[in-house]
Design a protein around this motif. Structure first.
Motif, PDB file in Angstrom:
ATOM      1  N   SER A 226      -2.660   2.857  -5.827  1.00 42.51           N
ATOM      2  CA  SER A 226      -2.702   3.326  -7.225  1.00 42.51           C
ATOM      3  C   SER A 226      -2.348   2.199  -8.188  1.00 42.51           C
ATOM      4  CB  SER A 226      -1.728   4.488  -7.430  1.00 42.51           C
ATOM      5  OG  SER A 226      -2.091   5.555  -6.605  1.00 42.51           O
ATOM      6  N   ALA A 227      -1.441   1.313  -7.753  1.00 40.75           N
ATOM      7  CA  ALA A 227      -1.015   0.208  -8.622  1.00 40.75           C
ATOM      8  C   ALA A 227      -2.032  -0.939  -8.618  1.00 40.75           C
ATOM      9  CB  ALA A 227       0.354  -0.299  -8.177  1.00 40.75           C
ATOM     10  N   GLY A 228      -3.059  -0.831  -7.768  1.00 43.20           N
ATOM     11  CA  GLY A 228      -4.104  -1.852  -7.742  1.00 43.20           C
ATOM     12  C   GLY A 228      -3.788  -3.051  -6.850  1.00 43.20           C
ATOM     13  N   ARG A 229      -2.645  -3.030  -6.176  1.00 40.50           N
ATOM     14  CA  ARG A 229      -2.320  -4.154  -5.287  1.00 40.50           C
ATOM     15  C   ARG A 229      -3.043  -4.030  -3.946  1.00 40.50           C
ATOM     16  NH1 ARG A 229       2.613  -3.228  -8.021  1.00 40.50           N
ATOM     17  NH2 ARG A 229       3.216  -1.639  -6.506  1.00 40.50           N
ATOM     18  N   LEU A 230      -3.462  -2.802  -3.612  1.00 39.37           N
ATOM     19  CA  LEU A 230      -4.218  -2.550  -2.380  1.00 39.37           C
ATOM     20  C   LEU A 230      -5.530  -1.911  -2.799  1.00 39.37           C
ATOM     21  CD1 LEU A 230      -4.189  -2.384   0.792  1.00 39.37           C
ATOM     22  CD2 LEU A 230      -3.218  -0.102   0.542  1.00 39.37           C
ATOM     23  N   ASN A 231      -6.621  -2.328  -2.137  1.00 35.73           N
ATOM     24  CA  ASN A 231      -7.918  -1.725  -2.465  1.00 35.73           C
ATOM     25  C   ASN A 231      -8.698  -1.533  -1.176  1.00 35.73           C
ATOM     26  OD1 ASN A 231     -10.233  -0.817  -3.643  1.00 35.73           O
ATOM     27  ND2 ASN A 231     -10.859  -2.823  -4.448  1.00 35.73           N
ATOM     28  N   ILE A 232      -8.442  -0.423  -0.509  1.00 36.58           N
ATOM     29  CA  ILE A 232      -9.146  -0.127   0.746  1.00 36.58           C
ATOM     30  C   ILE A 232      -9.736   1.275   0.649  1.00 36.58           C
ATOM     31  CG2 ILE A 232      -7.864  -1.690   2.281  1.00 36.58           C
ATOM     32  CD1 ILE A 232      -6.061   0.672   3.037  1.00 36.58           C
ATOM     33  N   GLN A 233     -10.776   1.527   1.454  1.00 36.94           N
ATOM     34  CA  GLN A 233     -11.441   2.842   1.431  1.00 36.94           C
ATOM     35  C   GLN A 233     -11.526   3.430   2.836  1.00 36.94           C
ATOM     36  OE1 GLN A 233     -12.908   0.282  -0.647  1.00 36.94           O
ATOM     37  NE2 GLN A 233     -11.758   1.266  -2.288  1.00 36.94           N
ATOM     38  N   PRO A 234     -10.389   3.843   3.399  1.00 35.32           N
ATOM     39  CA  PRO A 234     -10.445   4.446   4.736  1.00 35.32           C
ATOM     40  C   PRO A 234     -11.121   5.821   4.697  1.00 35.32           C
ATOM     41  CG  PRO A 234      -8.214   4.522   3.855  1.00 35.32           C
ATOM     42  CD  PRO A 234      -9.034   3.791   2.855  1.00 35.32           C
ATOM     43  N   PHE A 235     -11.775   6.202   5.807  1.00 32.21           N
ATOM     44  CA  PHE A 235     -12.379   7.534   5.904  1.00 32.21           C
ATOM     45  C   PHE A 235     -11.332   8.560   6.324  1.00 32.21           C
ATOM     46  CE2 PHE A 235     -16.963   7.075   5.459  1.00 32.21           C
ATOM     47  CZ  PHE A 235     -17.087   5.689   5.446  1.00 32.21           C
ATOM     48  N   VAL A 236     -10.431   8.134   7.199  1.00 30.74           N
ATOM     49  CA  VAL A 236      -9.425   9.067   7.700  1.00 30.74           C
ATOM     50  C   VAL A 236      -8.035   8.431   7.610  1.00 30.74           C
ATOM     51  CG1 VAL A 236      -8.620  10.416   9.679  1.00 30.74           C
ATOM     52  CG2 VAL A 236     -11.054  10.087   9.351  1.00 30.74           C
ATOM     53  N   LEU A 237      -7.087   9.194   7.105  1.00 24.10           N
ATOM     54  CA  LEU A 237      -5.682   8.789   7.131  1.00 24.10           C
ATOM     55  C   LEU A 237      -4.966   9.815   8.010  1.00 24.10           C
ATOM     56  CD1 LEU A 237      -5.359   8.262   3.291  1.00 24.10           C
ATOM     57  CD2 LEU A 237      -5.280   6.437   4.986  1.00 24.10           C
ATOM     58  N   CYS A 238      -4.477   9.380   9.146  1.00 21.47           N
ATOM     59  CA  CYS A 238      -3.785  10.302  10.057  1.00 21.47           C
ATOM     60  C   CYS A 238      -2.290  10.155   9.862  1.00 21.47           C
ATOM     61  CB  CYS A 238      -4.080   9.953  11.509  1.00 21.47           C
ATOM     62  SG  CYS A 238      -5.628  10.552  12.042  1.00 21.47           S
ATOM     63  N   SER A 239      -1.645  11.281   9.667  1.00 16.43           N
ATOM     64  CA  SER A 239      -0.213  11.284   9.433  1.00 16.43           C
ATOM     65  C   SER A 239       0.469  11.902  10.641  1.00 16.43           C
ATOM     66  CB  SER A 239       0.021  12.126   8.178  1.00 16.43           C
ATOM     67  OG  SER A 239       1.343  12.546   8.109  1.00 16.43           O
ATOM     68  N   LEU A 240       1.445  11.208  11.216  1.00 11.31           N
ATOM     69  CA  LEU A 240       2.149  11.770  12.372  1.00 11.31           C
ATOM     70  C   LEU A 240       3.600  11.308  12.399  1.00 11.31           C
ATOM     71  CD1 LEU A 240       2.074   9.006  14.108  1.00 11.31           C
ATOM     72  CD2 LEU A 240       0.028   9.934  15.127  1.00 11.31           C
ATOM     73  N   GLY A 241       4.359  11.859  13.313  1.00  7.16           N
ATOM     74  CA  GLY A 241       5.741  11.404  13.524  1.00  7.16           C
ATOM     75  C   GLY A 241       6.764  12.095  12.638  1.00  7.16           C
ATOM     76  N   GLU A 242       6.367  12.427  11.427  1.00  4.48           N
ATOM     77  CA  GLU A 242       7.249  13.146  10.506  1.00  4.48           C
ATOM     78  C   GLU A 242       6.374  14.215   9.855  1.00  4.48           C
ATOM     79  OE1 GLU A 242       7.785  10.077   7.659  1.00  4.48           O
ATOM     80  OE2 GLU A 242       8.982   8.816   8.944  1.00  4.48           O
ATOM     81  N   GLY A 243       7.006  15.174   9.205  1.00  3.86           N
ATOM     82  CA  GLY A 243       6.222  16.183   8.500  1.00  3.86           C
ATOM     83  C   GLY A 243       5.582  15.587   7.258  1.00  3.86           C
ATOM     84  N   LEU A 244       4.401  16.106   6.915  1.00  2.00           N
ATOM     85  CA  LEU A 244       3.708  15.669   5.708  1.00  2.00           C
ATOM     86  C   LEU A 244       4.021  16.691   4.630  1.00  2.00           C
ATOM     87  CD1 LEU A 244       1.537  13.888   4.322  1.00  2.00           C
ATOM     88  CD2 LEU A 244      -0.181  15.373   5.335  1.00  2.00           C
ATOM     89  N   ASP A 245       4.923  16.350   3.693  1.00  2.00           N
ATOM     90  CA  ASP A 245       5.281  17.346   2.680  1.00  2.00           C
ATOM     91  C   ASP A 245       4.317  17.271   1.499  1.00  2.00           C
ATOM     92  OD1 ASP A 245       6.135  15.187   1.186  1.00  2.00           O
ATOM     93  OD2 ASP A 245       8.249  15.489   1.608  1.00  2.00           O
ATOM     94  N   GLU A 246       4.396  18.269   0.620  1.00  2.00           N
ATOM     95  CA  GLU A 246       3.415  18.427  -0.452  1.00  2.00           C
ATOM     96  C   GLU A 246       3.418  17.243  -1.428  1.00  2.00           C
ATOM     97  OE1 GLU A 246       1.130  20.553   0.134  1.00  2.00           O
ATOM     98  OE2 GLU A 246       0.125  19.841  -1.682  1.00  2.00           O
ATOM     99  N   PRO A 247       4.612  16.747  -1.882  1.00  2.00           N
ATOM    100  CA  PRO A 247       4.570  15.601  -2.803  1.00  2.00           C
ATOM    101  C   PRO A 247       3.886  14.382  -2.181  1.00  2.00           C
ATOM    102  CG  PRO A 247       6.776  16.579  -2.759  1.00  2.00           C
ATOM    103  CD  PRO A 247       5.983  17.263  -1.705  1.00  2.00           C
ATOM    104  N   ALA A 248       4.175  14.124  -0.881  1.00  2.00           N
ATOM    105  CA  ALA A 248       3.551  12.975  -0.210  1.00  2.00           C
ATOM    106  C   ALA A 248       2.044  13.205  -0.115  1.00  2.00           C
ATOM    107  CB  ALA A 248       4.151  12.778   1.173  1.00  2.00           C
ATOM    108  N   ARG A 249       1.652  14.433   0.232  1.00  2.00           N
ATOM    109  CA  ARG A 249       0.222  14.737   0.357  1.00  2.00           C
ATOM    110  C   ARG A 249      -0.505  14.478  -0.966  1.00  2.00           C
ATOM    111  NH1 ARG A 249      -2.967  17.654   3.519  1.00  2.00           N
ATOM    112  NH2 ARG A 249      -1.299  18.611   4.722  1.00  2.00           N
ATOM    113  N   GLN A 250       0.094  14.967  -2.057  1.00  2.00           N
ATOM    114  CA  GLN A 250      -0.562  14.809  -3.361  1.00  2.00           C
ATOM    115  C   GLN A 250      -0.687  13.341  -3.741  1.00  2.00           C
ATOM    116  OE1 GLN A 250       1.490  17.277  -6.183  1.00  2.00           O
ATOM    117  NE2 GLN A 250       0.863  19.151  -5.126  1.00  2.00           N
ATOM    118  N   LYS A 251       0.371  12.591  -3.462  1.00  2.00           N
ATOM    119  CA  LYS A 251       0.365  11.163  -3.800  1.00  2.00           C
ATOM    120  C   LYS A 251      -0.734  10.441  -3.012  1.00  2.00           C
ATOM    121  CE  LYS A 251       3.499   7.239  -4.099  1.00  2.00           C
ATOM    122  NZ  LYS A 251       4.789   6.667  -3.762  1.00  2.00           N
TER     123      LYS A 251
END
Ligand SMILES: [Zn+2]
Length: 466
Positions: A226-251
């Motif tokens: 979002s800050a423009g320091r990273l510019n990648i276009q992944p098709f899939v982001l897999c989240s594991l190891g910890e729970g994915l909460d709503e604020p993190a999901r939205q971000k």
């Protein structure tokens, strides 16, 4: 294509059978119980009062990690397995992702209970885990068009994980990477200990189409994107190891609007227990892993209500049978069928979230540090049995430490403290005071949950001191 039709088509391929789910589960359970009784002295004794055949899942006495670890040699179905030789294997960090006795993967974990666990996986189980991930996981999130576009971009997969020890993720991916032969460079493992700017720079060059990591890492990357320091276009982001909460999901979703963000419920006891669907429910891979939501008394908890615990039965791995094993998580099963069309049981998991910690930076501002990264620094110190890292002030930590028997606590602490200081220096933080706590690691007295890394509330204490 309708999800239900797609699912039916993939059912036979991903389960390896045409049987309906209930029959398949019973058949695989019967075989696993028979294997455990014939080849594991631990289960032979545990099940000695049960009838010879016709045993239902709820007839089996529940098991715990403590029980299995204490009976380590007798638990295994292969008499060549011994705790002494596994310990020697684990001590050698060059062997991460290699096979113990030439046959078994070794995964170590501290898990949600804070108690160390060592899990061996046979080759058949690992094939099943990876088949589930590819056929039921990735395949259901991606269209053929996505796959073609991913291939065109070189199919680079980035795993950002805790490394340096025999953790399930790092060990499994290191092995998968070796099996890719000339394509091994398509899959790259990035250590979470890497400072964020370096990680961002390397990901920008690598340009992954799939990223597998912890939600806290994905949220940090979302901030960079979002800050423009990273510019990648992944098709899939897999989240594991910890729970994915709503604020993190939205971000994450707002920073990567074109990516599929998918939560995976993973454990060392069974690598991919469940995959998230389009309706944000996890679906249990219950042809290979059985989950029973139970109360503290091990009595079943009905769908729609959060459980105090969940018992896991692994139907894939025979070297160390895991039957009605207390996993410790609170799960809630969905009472009605999931609108996504996937007939596998849908559920959610509570309380897997560790918050990102903030420390003052050497230059202006703050440094965000992942709880898992700090944890892995301490976990890798030889002699550490159990630990807990607590941030007690913006620049202060205290560590509760329990060491292995026969090891000098002070010596282990010296290495731990030096490791933490080096870690914070590498992250660009100010010098952080680290203190050894007198008390042992302990679960939260109210929730009963054990957290390895957490922040203590100090605002009230500060004002009372002032
Ligand atoms: Zn669903």
């Amino acid at each position: 294509m309708q999800p239900q039709k797609a699912f039916r088509m993939e059912w036979k391929k991903s389960t390896g059978s045409e049987l309906p789910l209930a029959k398949l589960q019973q058949q695989r359970l019967d075989r696993m119980i028979a294997c455990a009784r014939s080849h594991s002295p631990f289960y032979r004794q545990l099940y000695q009062h049960l009838p010879v055949s016709g045993v239902a899942l709820h007839d089996l006495p529940p098991t715990t990690k403590t029980q299995l670890m204490e009976a380590f040699d007798a638990w295994a179905t292969d008499p060549a397995v011994s705790r002494a030789s596994v310990d020697a294997f684990i001590r050698d960090k060059r062997l991460v992702g290699q096979r113990y006795l030439g046959k078994y993967s070794v995964w170590t974990t501290s898990g949600t209970t804070g108690e160390p666990g060592i899990f061996l996986q046979d080759a058949a189980a690992q094939r099943i885990y990876n088949r589930l991930l590819i056929l039921r996981g990735f395949r259901s999130w991606l269209t053929w068009g996505d796959l073609a576009a991913m291939l065109q971009r070189g199919f680079h997969c980035a795993m950002i994980l805790a490394v340096g020890d025999h953790y399930a993720g790092a060990a499994n991916w290191a092995r998968v990477q070796r099996s890719l032969g000339p394509f091994a460079d398509r899959l790259r493992i990035f250590p979470i200990l890497e400072p964020l700017p370096a990680l961002v720079a390397r990901l920008s060059v690598f340009r992954p189409v799939i990223i597998i990591s912890y939600p806290s890492v994905l949220a940090l990357l979302a901030g960079e994107q979002s800050a423009g320091r990273l510019n990648i276009q992944p098709f899939v982001l897999c989240s594991l190891g910890e729970g994915l909460d709503e604020p993190a999901r939205q971000k994450i979703e707002s920073a990567f609007p074109k990516s599929h963000l998918v939560d995976i419920y993973a454990a060392s006891e069974f690598l991919c227990i469940g995959f998230e669907c389009s309706q944000h429910w996890l679906h249990a891979n219950s042809d290979w892993v059985l989950l029973e939501p139970v109360g503290a008394d091990h009595q079943p908890v009905p769908a729609g209500q959060p459980s105090a615990n969940v018992l896991l039965t692994n139907l894939a791995n025979r070297v160390q049978p895991i039957l009605r094993y207390s996993l410790g998580d609170s799960v809630t099963f969905k009472p009605e069928p999931c609108p996504c069309g996937n007939p596998l049981p849908a559920f959610r998991v509570a309380g897997r979230t560790d918050e990102t910690m903030i420390f003052p930076a050497r230059t202006a501002g703050n440094v965000a540090v992942l709880p898992m990264a700090i944890a892995s620094v301490v976990e890798q110190v030889p002699g550490v049995l159990r630990y807990q890292i607590i941030q007690t002030a913006p620049d202060q930590l205290k560590v509760r430490l329990e060491v292995e028997s026969g090891v000098e606590r002070e010596a282990v602490w010296d290495v731990t403290a030096a490791g933490l200081q080096a870690f914070f220096a590498n992250q660009g933080a100010v010098t952080i005071g680290v203190a050894l706590a007198g008390e042992a690691p302990q679960a939260n007295p109210v929730s009963g949950k054990f957290r390895h890394v957490y922040k203590e509330r100090w605002d009230a204490e500060e004002s009372s001191v002032a």
